[in-house]
Design a protein around this motif. Structure first.
Motif, PDB file in Angstrom:
ATOM      1  N   PRO A 138      19.917 -57.482 -34.315  1.00 61.30           N
ATOM      2  CA  PRO A 138      19.099 -56.352 -34.790  1.00 61.30           C
ATOM      3  C   PRO A 138      18.427 -56.626 -36.139  1.00 61.30           C
ATOM      4  CG  PRO A 138      21.446 -55.766 -34.719  1.00 61.30           C
ATOM      5  CD  PRO A 138      21.306 -57.093 -34.047  1.00 61.30           C
ATOM      6  N   ARG A 139      19.022 -57.474 -36.953  1.00 58.79           N
ATOM      7  CA  ARG A 139      18.400 -57.801 -38.241  1.00 58.79           C
ATOM      8  C   ARG A 139      17.119 -58.609 -38.035  1.00 58.79           C
ATOM      9  NH1 ARG A 139      23.586 -56.682 -39.917  1.00 58.79           N
ATOM     10  NH2 ARG A 139      23.735 -56.029 -42.103  1.00 58.79           N
ATOM     11  N   LEU A 140      17.061 -59.325 -36.903  1.00 56.04           N
ATOM     12  CA  LEU A 140      15.866 -60.146 -36.637  1.00 56.04           C
ATOM     13  C   LEU A 140      14.814 -59.393 -35.819  1.00 56.04           C
ATOM     14  CD1 LEU A 140      17.563 -63.567 -35.805  1.00 56.04           C
ATOM     15  CD2 LEU A 140      16.088 -63.085 -37.766  1.00 56.04           C
ATOM     16  N   VAL A 141      15.268 -58.577 -34.859  1.00 55.59           N
ATOM     17  CA  VAL A 141      14.277 -58.011 -33.925  1.00 55.59           C
ATOM     18  C   VAL A 141      14.197 -56.483 -33.970  1.00 55.59           C
ATOM     19  CG1 VAL A 141      14.613 -59.957 -32.347  1.00 55.59           C
ATOM     20  CG2 VAL A 141      15.851 -57.833 -31.914  1.00 55.59           C
ATOM     21  N   GLY A 142      15.058 -55.839 -34.738  1.00 56.47           N
ATOM     22  CA  GLY A 142      15.043 -54.374 -34.778  1.00 56.47           C
ATOM     23  C   GLY A 142      16.017 -53.782 -33.766  1.00 56.47           C
ATOM     24  N   VAL A 143      16.274 -52.475 -33.945  1.00 57.59           N
ATOM     25  CA  VAL A 143      17.335 -51.821 -33.173  1.00 57.59           C
ATOM     26  C   VAL A 143      17.037 -51.758 -31.670  1.00 57.59           C
ATOM     27  CG1 VAL A 143      18.505 -49.610 -32.817  1.00 57.59           C
ATOM     28  CG2 VAL A 143      18.135 -50.458 -35.121  1.00 57.59           C
ATOM     29  N   GLU A 144      15.872 -51.238 -31.309  1.00 57.59           N
ATOM     30  CA  GLU A 144      15.612 -50.994 -29.882  1.00 57.59           C
ATOM     31  C   GLU A 144      15.587 -52.311 -29.090  1.00 57.59           C
ATOM     32  OE1 GLU A 144      15.633 -47.822 -29.024  1.00 57.59           O
ATOM     33  OE2 GLU A 144      15.081 -47.972 -26.902  1.00 57.59           O
ATOM     34  N   ALA A 145      14.897 -53.322 -29.654  1.00 61.71           N
ATOM     35  CA  ALA A 145      14.820 -54.616 -28.944  1.00 61.71           C
ATOM     36  C   ALA A 145      16.209 -55.236 -28.831  1.00 61.71           C
ATOM     37  CB  ALA A 145      13.869 -55.562 -29.661  1.00 61.71           C
ATOM     38  N   ALA A 146      17.039 -55.069 -29.871  1.00 60.00           N
ATOM     39  CA  ALA A 146      18.399 -55.625 -29.818  1.00 60.00           C
ATOM     40  C   ALA A 146      19.220 -54.901 -28.750  1.00 60.00           C
ATOM     41  CB  ALA A 146      19.074 -55.498 -31.184  1.00 60.00           C
ATOM     42  N   LEU A 147      19.095 -53.576 -28.705  1.00 62.50           N
ATOM     43  CA  LEU A 147      19.838 -52.818 -27.682  1.00 62.50           C
ATOM     44  C   LEU A 147      19.436 -53.296 -26.285  1.00 62.50           C
ATOM     45  CD1 LEU A 147      19.621 -49.200 -29.185  1.00 62.50           C
ATOM     46  CD2 LEU A 147      21.737 -50.460 -28.721  1.00 62.50           C
ATOM     47  N   ASP A 148      18.131 -53.431 -26.072  1.00 65.49           N
ATOM     48  CA  ASP A 148      17.654 -53.855 -24.745  1.00 65.49           C
ATOM     49  C   ASP A 148      18.174 -55.251 -24.407  1.00 65.49           C
ATOM     50  OD1 ASP A 148      16.280 -51.515 -24.518  1.00 65.49           O
ATOM     51  OD2 ASP A 148      14.302 -52.363 -24.937  1.00 65.49           O
ATOM     52  N   MET A 149      18.051 -56.160 -25.368  1.00 64.74           N
ATOM     53  CA  MET A 149      18.399 -57.553 -25.085  1.00 64.74           C
ATOM     54  C   MET A 149      19.899 -57.704 -24.814  1.00 64.74           C
ATOM     55  SD  MET A 149      17.801 -60.815 -27.557  1.00 64.74           S
ATOM     56  CE  MET A 149      18.576 -62.400 -27.182  1.00 64.74           C
ATOM     57  N   ILE A 150      20.725 -57.048 -25.621  1.00 64.71           N
ATOM     58  CA  ILE A 150      22.170 -57.323 -25.519  1.00 64.71           C
ATOM     59  C   ILE A 150      22.815 -56.505 -24.400  1.00 64.71           C
ATOM     60  CG2 ILE A 150      24.337 -57.510 -26.814  1.00 64.71           C
ATOM     61  CD1 ILE A 150      22.713 -57.753 -29.367  1.00 64.71           C
ATOM     62  N   THR A 151      22.290 -55.312 -24.109  1.00 62.33           N
ATOM     63  CA  THR A 151      22.904 -54.559 -23.002  1.00 62.33           C
ATOM     64  C   THR A 151      22.441 -55.089 -21.645  1.00 62.33           C
ATOM     65  OG1 THR A 151      21.210 -52.838 -23.036  1.00 62.33           O
ATOM     66  CG2 THR A 151      23.214 -52.400 -24.295  1.00 62.33           C
ATOM     67  N   ALA A 152      21.252 -55.710 -21.591  1.00 62.63           N
ATOM     68  CA  ALA A 152      20.802 -56.278 -20.312  1.00 62.63           C
ATOM     69  C   ALA A 152      21.364 -57.686 -20.127  1.00 62.63           C
ATOM     70  CB  ALA A 152      19.290 -56.304 -20.234  1.00 62.63           C
ATOM     71  N   GLY A 153      21.456 -58.437 -21.223  1.00 64.85           N
ATOM     72  CA  GLY A 153      22.053 -59.781 -21.152  1.00 64.85           C
ATOM     73  C   GLY A 153      21.152 -60.833 -20.524  1.00 64.85           C
ATOM     74  N   ASN A 154      19.870 -60.530 -20.360  1.00 70.11           N
ATOM     75  CA  ASN A 154      18.986 -61.503 -19.703  1.00 70.11           C
ATOM     76  C   ASN A 154      18.450 -62.529 -20.696  1.00 70.11           C
ATOM     77  OD1 ASN A 154      19.270 -60.262 -17.234  1.00 70.11           O
ATOM     78  ND2 ASN A 154      17.667 -58.767 -17.704  1.00 70.11           N
ATOM     79  N   PRO A 155      18.202 -63.774 -20.233  1.00 74.19           N
ATOM     80  CA  PRO A 155      17.679 -64.793 -21.149  1.00 74.19           C
ATOM     81  C   PRO A 155      16.233 -64.515 -21.539  1.00 74.19           C
ATOM     82  CG  PRO A 155      17.843 -65.658 -18.906  1.00 74.19           C
ATOM     83  CD  PRO A 155      18.436 -64.287 -18.879  1.00 74.19           C
ATOM     84  N   VAL A 156      15.869 -65.006 -22.723  1.00 77.03           N
ATOM     85  CA  VAL A 156      14.511 -64.819 -23.246  1.00 77.03           C
ATOM     86  C   VAL A 156      13.914 -66.224 -23.407  1.00 77.03           C
ATOM     87  CG1 VAL A 156      13.197 -63.965 -25.229  1.00 77.03           C
ATOM     88  CG2 VAL A 156      15.292 -62.785 -24.526  1.00 77.03           C
ATOM     89  N   ALA A 157      12.710 -66.438 -22.864  1.00 80.34           N
ATOM     90  CA  ALA A 157      12.074 -67.761 -22.948  1.00 80.34           C
ATOM     91  C   ALA A 157      11.721 -68.073 -24.401  1.00 80.34           C
ATOM     92  CB  ALA A 157      10.818 -67.774 -22.094  1.00 80.34           C
ATOM     93  N   ALA A 158      11.649 -69.396 -24.701  1.00 80.88           N
ATOM     94  CA  ALA A 158      11.437 -69.823 -26.091  1.00 80.88           C
ATOM     95  C   ALA A 158      10.197 -69.164 -26.719  1.00 80.88           C
ATOM     96  CB  ALA A 158      11.310 -71.338 -26.140  1.00 80.88           C
ATOM     97  N   SER A 159       9.095 -69.095 -25.963  1.00 78.11           N
ATOM     98  CA  SER A 159       7.865 -68.549 -26.551  1.00 78.11           C
ATOM     99  C   SER A 159       8.078 -67.087 -26.955  1.00 78.11           C
ATOM    100  CB  SER A 159       6.700 -68.671 -25.571  1.00 78.11           C
ATOM    101  OG  SER A 159       7.078 -68.082 -24.342  1.00 78.11           O
ATOM    102  N   GLU A 160       8.729 -66.321 -26.082  1.00 77.68           N
ATOM    103  CA  GLU A 160       9.007 -64.909 -26.377  1.00 77.68           C
ATOM    104  C   GLU A 160      10.001 -64.796 -27.541  1.00 77.68           C
ATOM    105  OE1 GLU A 160       7.686 -62.246 -25.603  1.00 77.68           O
ATOM    106  OE2 GLU A 160       9.170 -60.621 -25.720  1.00 77.68           O
ATOM    107  N   ALA A 161      11.000 -65.686 -27.533  1.00 79.26           N
ATOM    108  CA  ALA A 161      11.994 -65.666 -28.614  1.00 79.26           C
ATOM    109  C   ALA A 161      11.314 -65.943 -29.951  1.00 79.26           C
ATOM    110  CB  ALA A 161      13.092 -66.690 -28.333  1.00 79.26           C
TER     111      ALA A 161
END
Ligand code: 3HC
Ligand code: NAI
Length: 699
Positions: A138-161
């Motif tokens: 969350p310190r890097l991407v903000g609260v909402e994006a962190a919630l989405d990323m960690i509760t879904a658990g799906n990988p993120v491609a390098a370009s998107e990361a």
């Protein structure tokens, strides 16, 4: 040595080499701490962490969970890396997952190959990132994006990361050289020791109500699951507590997850999925046959989906139908399915066109002469199937594999229609075949070992989870389902409504209730099958009289707008229908059943224990190779909640003695016919043994 350290000019290079996926085993954790310590005292100006083999670290070593923890812990490793007085740079390739990505987040900089992906998939194992992931992301991407990323658990491609700020630089191959150049650049610019822990989050970037709103959404999306809720609490802590206290909270909740039954169940399924394709007793040097071309007979519901599964894996498919019209219908259905996928944004138009071009139609068996594998998906009729296999026997080249997608029919009898039963096997896909991951591979009495090996291999190649079964009526999944469906009918006639039954089971975790599934599949299917049977073969009329009555009223399910429920013609929304209750009551009267109130607990017990009891029989008869295979069938093919681990794991977790006792109670109330405890269950309880250590003795 799973971790090595060397100096390359003025950069220290730590290499992790722990095949197959560089998991953070005890040796790797220890090696990392030692290497970081070494780098503090040498002439290096910066340190690069890179991995050998196919991937950067893919996470904690899951096989160590459940064993006594060994120091250093993962948080200790992260702390040592972050505290390094020299910049540490993670160089990522493959899949940097879980603890592996958390290690990268503890580094001061991150570079990655364009083909890499990063992610925190812990939630899929009933866990949460337990080494700072919930505090740093969350310190890097903000609260909402962190919630989405960690509760879904799906990988993120390098370009998107990189766009999100999770990595700093996308670099080219070879990785180590690019990472060294990147590190030297940082050193030359006097880049600071940038620690994610020091990033502060703007208080106006989130609201207090945001977390509760997210919890409520998760209650719908991931009903019954504990880890996602705990992840929200961790991210809330990241916002409201100082970093070290946030880490402490994360650790507490991680341990709760790690010790939970849900995580044990999900870890069981993780390993069971990977064990299922392994065939007991097959010699290691059994080579699979080559499969470079596939033929499918029958372009209906199943044939079309099966064709897509192969085309999606780049394998060309010939689709055979009875007539030009039927062929056109089949090919159109495939084209429509691809265009729906494109319209949902899941596939580009060009890729869809390329896949579709791999599927070509024919009405001539001669076109199958050179194919490596042929799968029959025609009507479920022994006569039709035997006729098809007779034809295949005439035209197919020697060594071609001949498979049937039958749901129930005897694969041995089908094989006997050919002069080569050793080449015949069942490949039982699930509907929709291009989506569902389960593939039951049914070995006949004479199926050759290399045919079985090929089926398991090709199953994995088309991204299915292959599970081996032997021949019986319904194989593993549908044989068990008959017992479950029977209980749905009996619970209705004894007093429950369709919506009570479905709600009880979906609240328990099933993806859909049995009656909603019946409406989706069509009530006419079972009705038609019963028409061919004698009364004796049909069995207890209470187990089908309601279904027959509905079918005779033209209530065939979703396709006619009414079945066990009524469906809105526009929205397809489902609602309870008083007319169905009248039918149920009339049938109860006809059968002399006095309806009573049935509790949700009884409904769940009767359905799930019906699966469990039949599962024990299937194991004992050797229809399934191992208990975990049955679990994989139910989780990947029948919507059984993965966080309960499948029916056999669930039974083990409940305690076999308790399960046995409840089945005996049900037998005492409802009679022997349906509730005689399986002999294997009885035996294990008597011997006080667990299913996990039970191994079937060779026949
Ligand atoms: N621990 C132990 N073994 C693992 C493992 C892990 N994290 N990940 C994979 N393996 C094993 C598999 O069991 C398999 O073993 P087998 O060959 O004996 O059957 C072997 O490695 C290869 O795995 P796959 O067949 O899955 O290989 P793929 O190439 O298809 O996939 C992968 C590779 C994407 C890395 C996939 O294995 C995967 O998703 N692994 C799990 C990743 C994960 O969940 N990480 C988080 C762990 S929890 C954590 O990190 C907690 C921390 O926050 C504290
Ligand atoms: P379907 O009725 O949708 O399609 C069957 C197709 O086979 C039709 O298009 C028909 O024209 C064609 N066909 C019939 N006889 C043929 C012949 N002699 N030569 C060439 N084509 C012929 O049936 P569906 O649902 O696709 O089922 C096919 C098989 O798959 C059955 O054995 C069924 O039990 C099995 N199955 C079905 C599942 C389902 O959910 N529908 C799930 C798993 C297996």
């Amino acid at each position: 040595m799973s971790v090595t350290y060397k100096l390359v000019d003025d950069i220290g290079v730590i290499t992790v080499d722990n095949p197959p996926v560089n998991a953070l085993s005890h040796a790797v954790r220890q090696g990392l701490v030692e290497a970081i310590a070494t780098a503090q005292d040498d002439s290096s100006k910066a340190v690069v962490i890179v991995c050998a083999g196919r991937t950067f670290i893919a996470g904690a070593d899951i096989s160590e969970f459940g064993k006594p923890p060994q120091e250093p812990s993962l948080p200790d490793v992260m702390a040592a890396v972050e505290a390094s007085a020299k910049p540490v740079i993670a160089a990522l390739h493959g899949t940097a997952l879980g603890g592996g990505f958390e290690l990268a987040l503890s580094c001061h900089y991150r570079c990655a190959l364009g083909s890499a992906s990063v992610g925190l998939p812990e939630v899929k194992l009933g866990l949460l990132p337990g080494a700072g992931g919930t505090q740093r992301v969350p310190r890097l991407v903000g609260v909402e994006a962190a919630l989405d990323m960690i509760t879904a658990g799906n990988p993120v491609a390098a370009s998107e990361a990189a766009r999100l700020g999770l990595i700093d630089e996308v670099v080219g191959e070879p990785l180590q050289e690019s990472a060294l150049a990147y590190a030297r650049g940082l050193v030359a610019h006097g880049a600071p020791l940038r620690r994610v822990r020091d990033i502060s989050i703007a208080p106006d970037s989130y609201s207090n109500g945001q977390f509760d709103a997210y919890r409520a959404r998760l209650n719908k999306r991931m009903r019954g699951q504990e880890a996602p809720q705990r992840i929200v609490s961790c991210i809330e802590a990241a916002m409201t507590l100082p970093f070290d206290e946030g880490l402490k909270k994360e650790r507490e909740l991680f341990i709760e997850c790690r010790e939970s039954g849900q995580s044990a169940a999900l870890r069981h399924i993780f390993f069971a999925e990977r064990t299922a394709p392994k065939v007991v007793g097959l010699s290691a040097d059994t080579a699979a046959r080559k499969v470079a071309s596939v033929g499918i007979i029958g372009g209906g519901t199943m044939g079309g989906g099966i064709a897509m599964s192969f085309a999606n894996a780049g394998i060309p498919v010939r689709l055979l139908e009875v007539s030009d019209e039927a062929l056109e219908r089949g090919l159109k259905l495939i084209a429509r399915n691809y265009s729906i996928t494109v319209s949902k944004g899941k596939l580009s138009e060009a890729d869809a066109a390329a896949r579709q071009n791999l599927i070509t139609g024919t009405t001539d068996y001669q076109d199958f002469a050179g194919l490596d594998l042929v799968i029959e998906a025609v009507f479920e009729s022994m006569d039709v199937k035997r006729q098809v296999f007779g034809q295949l026997d005439k035209v197919c080249k020697p060594g071609a594999i001949l498979a049937t997608n039958t749901s129930y029919l005897d694969v041995n009898e089908i094989a006997a229609a050919t002069s080569r039963p050793q080449d015949v096997i069942g490949l039982h896909f699930f509907s929709p075949a291009n989506v569902m991951k389960l593939l039951e591979v049914v070995r006949g009495e004479q199926t050759a070992d290399d045919v079985i090996a090929t089926a398991m291999k090709i199953g994995k190649q088309i991204r299915k989870v292959p599970v081996l079964a032997r021949v019986c009526y319904g194989f593993i999944g549908n044989r068990m389902l008959r017992q479950y469906a029977r209980e749905a009918q009996l619970c209705m006639i004894e007093g429950a409504s369709p919506e009570q039954i479905d709600n009880a089971l979906t609240t328990w975790g099933m993806a859909m209730g049995p009656l909603a599934v019946g409406d989706l599949a069509g009530i006419d299917i079972g009705y038609k099958a019963r028409q061919a049977l004698t009364d004796e073969q049909k069995g207890d009329p209470r187990t089908y009289c309601i279904a027959d009555a509905l079918a005779e009223m033209g209530r065939l399910g979703q396709k006619t707008g009414a079945g066990y429920y009524r469906y809105d013609p526009e929205t397809r929304a489902r609602s309870a229908d008083p007319e169905v209750l009248e039918v149920i009551e009339a049938q109860a009267t006809r059968m002399g059943v006095t309806r009573r109130a049935i509790s949700d607990g009884e409904i769940v017990d009767r359905h799930i224990l019906a699966l469990v009891n039949e599962g024990f029989r299937i194991l004992e008869e050797g229809i399934a190779q191992r208990p975990g295979d049955i679990d994989v069938v139910y989780v990947f093919g029948y919507g059984f909640p993965s966080w309960r681990g499948g029916p056999m794991f669930y039974a083990e977790q409940q305690g076999l003695a308790r399960v046995y006792e409840r089945i005996c109670q049900l037998r005492d109330t409802h009679g022997d016919a349906n509730w005689t405890p399986a002999p294997l269950l009885e035996q294990l309880v008597r011997e006080n043994r667990s299913l996990a250590d039970w191994v079937r003795q060779p026949a």
